[in-house]
Design a protein around this motif. Sequence first.
Motif, PDB file in Angstrom:
ATOM      1  N   GLU A 230      19.424   6.894 -15.725  1.00  0.00           N
ATOM      2  CA  GLU A 230      19.684   6.457 -14.470  1.00  0.00           C
ATOM      3  C   GLU A 230      20.880   6.448 -14.147  1.00  0.00           C
ATOM      4  O   GLU A 230      21.505   6.736 -13.014  1.00  0.00           O
TER       5      GLU A 230
ATOM      6  N   MET B  44      22.356   5.826 -10.229  1.00  0.00           N
ATOM      7  CA  MET B  44      21.670   4.432  -9.946  1.00  0.00           C
ATOM      8  C   MET B  44      22.671   3.428 -10.813  1.00  0.00           C
ATOM      9  O   MET B  44      22.107   2.253 -10.786  1.00  0.00           O
TER      10      MET B  44
ATOM     11  N   LEU C  35      22.535  -1.992 -12.256  1.00  0.00           N
ATOM     12  CA  LEU C  35      21.646  -1.044 -11.647  1.00  0.00           C
ATOM     13  C   LEU C  35      21.674  -1.675 -10.006  1.00  0.00           C
ATOM     14  O   LEU C  35      21.498  -2.501  -9.765  1.00  0.00           O
TER      15      LEU C  35
ATOM     16  N   ALA D 107      15.011   1.781  -9.948  1.00  0.00           N
ATOM     17  CA  ALA D 107      15.661   1.807 -11.008  1.00  0.00           C
ATOM     18  C   ALA D 107      15.862   0.726 -12.096  1.00  0.00           C
ATOM     19  O   ALA D 107      15.844   0.653 -13.129  1.00  0.00           O
TER      20      ALA D 107
END
Length: 264
Positions: free
Chosen positions: A120, A125, A200, A205
Amino acid sequence: MASNETPDGLTPKASRTPRETHEPERKCILSGEHDARDDLIRLAISPDGMVLPDVRAKAPGRGAWLGVDRPTLEAAMAKGKLRGALARAFKGKPLTVPDNLGEMIETALERAFLDRLGLESRSGMLLIGSDRIAEAARKGRVHLLMHASDASEDGSRKLDQALRVGSDAEGSGLRGLDLPVSRTILAMALGRENVVHVALVDRAAARRVGDALARWRGFIGRDGEAEPRDSSRGRSASATLNEAGLPADGDDDGGDAALDDVGI
């Protein structure tokens, strides 16, 4: 407060709403309970008969599934119940169960979580750095906030407050999650220095990371303390990914134990 929320504003895994009806289910070979495949831990056997964790559910051939925590697993191992359950699941094949299976599963789940964080991060993200996270949180862009185990109480408290402001939840117990890993481990996983807080900023994600985290924490007995802060709470990972226009992982090869019991 919703009926399925804890006093601190987070939703424990045990009180999540049911997953979508099309979510593949499996049965735990120890408890006999059914759950979504992505919430369980798959065991596979190597060519030489060694029982090994397959937490990503990618190994070929027949598998067996666990939905219990590490203490329960190790108690079942000590009493011989796991060996009996595995013998039934794998149709009497000669098996070797490593004495440290619980430790192996815990390590694999931790690695899967940290690998997901890394993915991620590379996808853009994930945010690190208190100032960047605080700004995003106040704007309502943070869907999952996490703190290293050795983060300062004051630093975590300030970011938690920013999260509540951006979530229009001031006065509630909404807060980030205290991870069971230190800043050193987080920094190594992300290829950065001194990573104390992680956020996040994408809903899908957050769900992917949250699902990996929930399995790990559930196994080590720290479940019910982490959920993404958004309307997808309680939804399956597949449903959230589909809503976001991202592909969800497909089912496995269907060669797993106890499929007949769930009609798959």
